[in-house]
Design an enzyme around this catalytic site. Structure first.
Site, PDB file in Angstrom:
ATOM      1  N   ALA A   1       0.806   1.730   5.769  1.00  0.00           N
ATOM      2  CA  ALA A   1      -0.514   1.135   6.526  1.00  0.00           C
ATOM      3  C   ALA A   1      -1.467   1.386   5.760  1.00  0.00           C
ATOM      4  CB  ALA A   1      -0.452   1.543   7.782  1.00  0.00           C
ATOM      5  N   HIS A   2      -2.410   0.397   5.351  1.00  0.00           N
ATOM      6  CA  HIS A   2      -3.619   0.463   4.613  1.00  0.00           C
ATOM      7  C   HIS A   2      -4.764  -0.390   5.122  1.00  0.00           C
ATOM      8  CE1 HIS A   2      -2.201  -2.621   2.393  1.00  0.00           C
ATOM      9  NE2 HIS A   2      -3.204  -3.081   1.793  1.00  0.00           N
ATOM     10  N   ARG A   3      -4.420  -1.518   5.895  1.00  0.00           N
ATOM     11  CA  ARG A   3      -5.380  -2.254   5.945  1.00  0.00           C
ATOM     12  C   ARG A   3      -6.787  -1.833   6.836  1.00  0.00           C
ATOM     13  NH1 ARG A   3      -4.714  -6.906   4.023  1.00  0.00           N
ATOM     14  NH2 ARG A   3      -2.524  -6.518   3.350  1.00  0.00           N
TER      15      ARG A   3
ATOM     16  N   ARG B   1      -6.913   4.938   0.477  1.00  0.00           N
ATOM     17  CA  ARG B   1      -7.727   4.498   1.677  1.00  0.00           C
ATOM     18  C   ARG B   1      -7.494   5.303   2.893  1.00  0.00           C
ATOM     19  NH1 ARG B   1     -10.282  -1.019   2.256  1.00  0.00           N
ATOM     20  NH2 ARG B   1     -11.555  -0.657   4.057  1.00  0.00           N
TER      21      ARG B   1
ATOM     22  N   ASP C   1       1.672  -2.788   7.429  1.00  0.00           N
ATOM     23  CA  ASP C   1       0.819  -3.893   7.486  1.00  0.00           C
ATOM     24  C   ASP C   1       0.440  -4.511   6.189  1.00  0.00           C
ATOM     25  OD1 ASP C   1      -1.033  -2.089   6.126  1.00  0.00           O
ATOM     26  OD2 ASP C   1      -2.134  -1.395   7.750  1.00  0.00           O
TER      27      ASP C   1
END
Ligand code: UD1
Ligand code: UDP
Length: 373
Positions: free
Chosen positions: A203-205, A236, A280
């Site tokens: 998940a990075h969004r 991130r 994501d």
């Protein structure tokens, strides 16, 4: 013919590699321009090495920044290179700030833009990627849509000329590398993982990581997982977890291994051997269905609705109850598991890269590769 490739992030390198390879096989030397949007070894150079790309011609070293800062800096630097090199076409892939910068810089120099993976829409204009996709598509002369559905999105926006439905180059990338990954990667042993006995998480969004509330929801989901999990973490996300004071908490989850981002061969092996994938990421939603692994997408919408319609992907958002319900169903109901795992791949036959090269070469030969007046 001189094609210029502008890219800057992990997924762009992976998805453009098959197109670059197809040009080289046809004795056409590509010009490679790396904006430097991703710059850590494990976010960029590892892919250039593993995918055996030729040396980069221009490293623009744009780096991180706010949306406008990053896009603007990339545009200025790309323009300089394009003015000097005068390519016949500029290829961009996907929906990052690099794509928008490349497309705008090129079209304004009257260099035609070819957009690989055109026509994707999440219909969520709060995502920076949605704005990038729409603008890049409208700046392009040649639009390589991965599916009929993506082609229809373009038609709805009045883009009917120069659209080719060619499949998604991610299938090429997976087919070209899955067997090598199988042979070379020792990732399961390194992390002490057993095939089909763990969940792969990414998940990075921005919408999931930039808000403390949403990132906390993600951590709460991970705390409740019913089986072992591994999470190769985007920088991130790591930065935000530290900033929001969640880093210690996520690291104390017993069943969960957090690691730095992995190279493509290790990651493909991890995907293929996973019981299920929770993500994501756009590219990972695609790879799950190609590799026959059920995918739960940690978002409320997707620009890859084909995966949901085919039955291989379920949108679970950041709803813990929903995630657990589907994970338990996957664990307990074999029929349901197999139905998800065997969902048909909607992204084509793995020859998208070759089609793209052939179409561009043909357009160039006929003198039709130009900005329409
Ligand atoms: C970008 C894309 C996203 C894509 C993703 C692929 C945009 C708007 N977003 O998001 O669509 O899914 O790439 O991974 O273009 N950082 C590092 N090292 C790096 C790169 C980034 O530490 O090599 C950190 C920096 O703190 C940076 C943050 O990650 O500020 C975000 O990087 P950025 O490239 O702006 O966006 P991504 O989240 O990577
Ligand atoms: N990927 C990888 N190592 C990782 C995580 C992802 O090689 O640790 C690959 C993955 O196989 C896919 C691509 O990176 O091909 C997806 O990139 P990302 O999720 O960063 O971007 P998105 O597809 O969401 O734009």
């Amino acid at each position: 013919m001189k094609p210029a490739f502008v890219f800057g992030t992990r997924p762009e390198i992976i998805k453009l590699a098959p197109v670059i390879r197809a040009f080289i096989e046809r004795s056409v030397e590509p010009l490679l321009i790396h904006t430097g949007q991703h710059y850590d070894y494990e976010m960029s150079a590892v892919f250039l090495e593993e995918l055996e790309l030729p040396p980069i011609d221009y490293h623009l070293e744009v780096g991180s920044g706010s949306q406008a800062e990053q896009t603007g800096k990339a545009m200025i630097n790309i323009e300089r290179v394009l003015m000097k090199e005068k390519p016949d076409v500029t290829l961009v892939q996907g929906d990052t700030n690099t794509v928008l910068a490349g497309a705008l810089a090129a079209v304004k120099l009257k260099i035609p833009v070819a957009h690989v993976e055109a026509g994707l829409r999440s219909f969520d204009r709060t995502m920076p990627e949605e704005i990038n996709r729409i603008l890049a598509d409208h700046a392009s002369e040649v639009l390589f849509a991965p599916t009929e559905e993506a082609g229809k999105n373009l038609e709805r926006e009045g883009i009917t000329e120069g659209v080719y439905v060619v499949g998604n180059t991610i299938v090429d990338a997976v087919l070209q590398n899955a067997e090598v990954a199988e042979r070379k990667s020792d990732v399961l042993g390194r992390f002490d993982l057993k095939p089909k006995k763990y969940i792969l998480i990414t998940a990075h969004r921005a919408e999931n990581t930039d808000s403390r509330e949403n990132l906390t929801k993600l951590v709460e989901i991970l705390e409740a997982l019913p089986m072992r999990a591994i999470y190769p973490m985007h920088p991130r996300t790591k930065n935000r977890l530290k900033e929001f004071g969640l880093w210690e908490r996520i690291n104390s989850i017993e069943n969960l291994t957090i690691t730095k981002p992995l190279g493509y061969l290790d990651f493909l092996k991890l995907e293929k051997s996973a019981f299920a994938i929770m993500t994501d990421s756009g590219g990972i939603q695609e790879e799950s269905i190609i590799l026959n692994v059920p995918c739960l997408t940690l978002r409320y919408n997707t620009e890859r609705p084909e995966t949901v319609k085919a039955g291989g992907n379920i949108l679970v958002g950041l709803e813990k109850e929903r995630v657990l319900r589907y994970l338990n169903k996957l664990l307990e109901d074999e029929e349901f598991y197999l139905k998800m795992a065997n969902a048909p791949n909607p992204f084509g036959d793995g020859k998208a890269g070759e089609r793209i090269a052939e179409i561009l070469l043909e357009l160039h030969k006929k003198g039709e590769l130009k900005v329409r007046s």
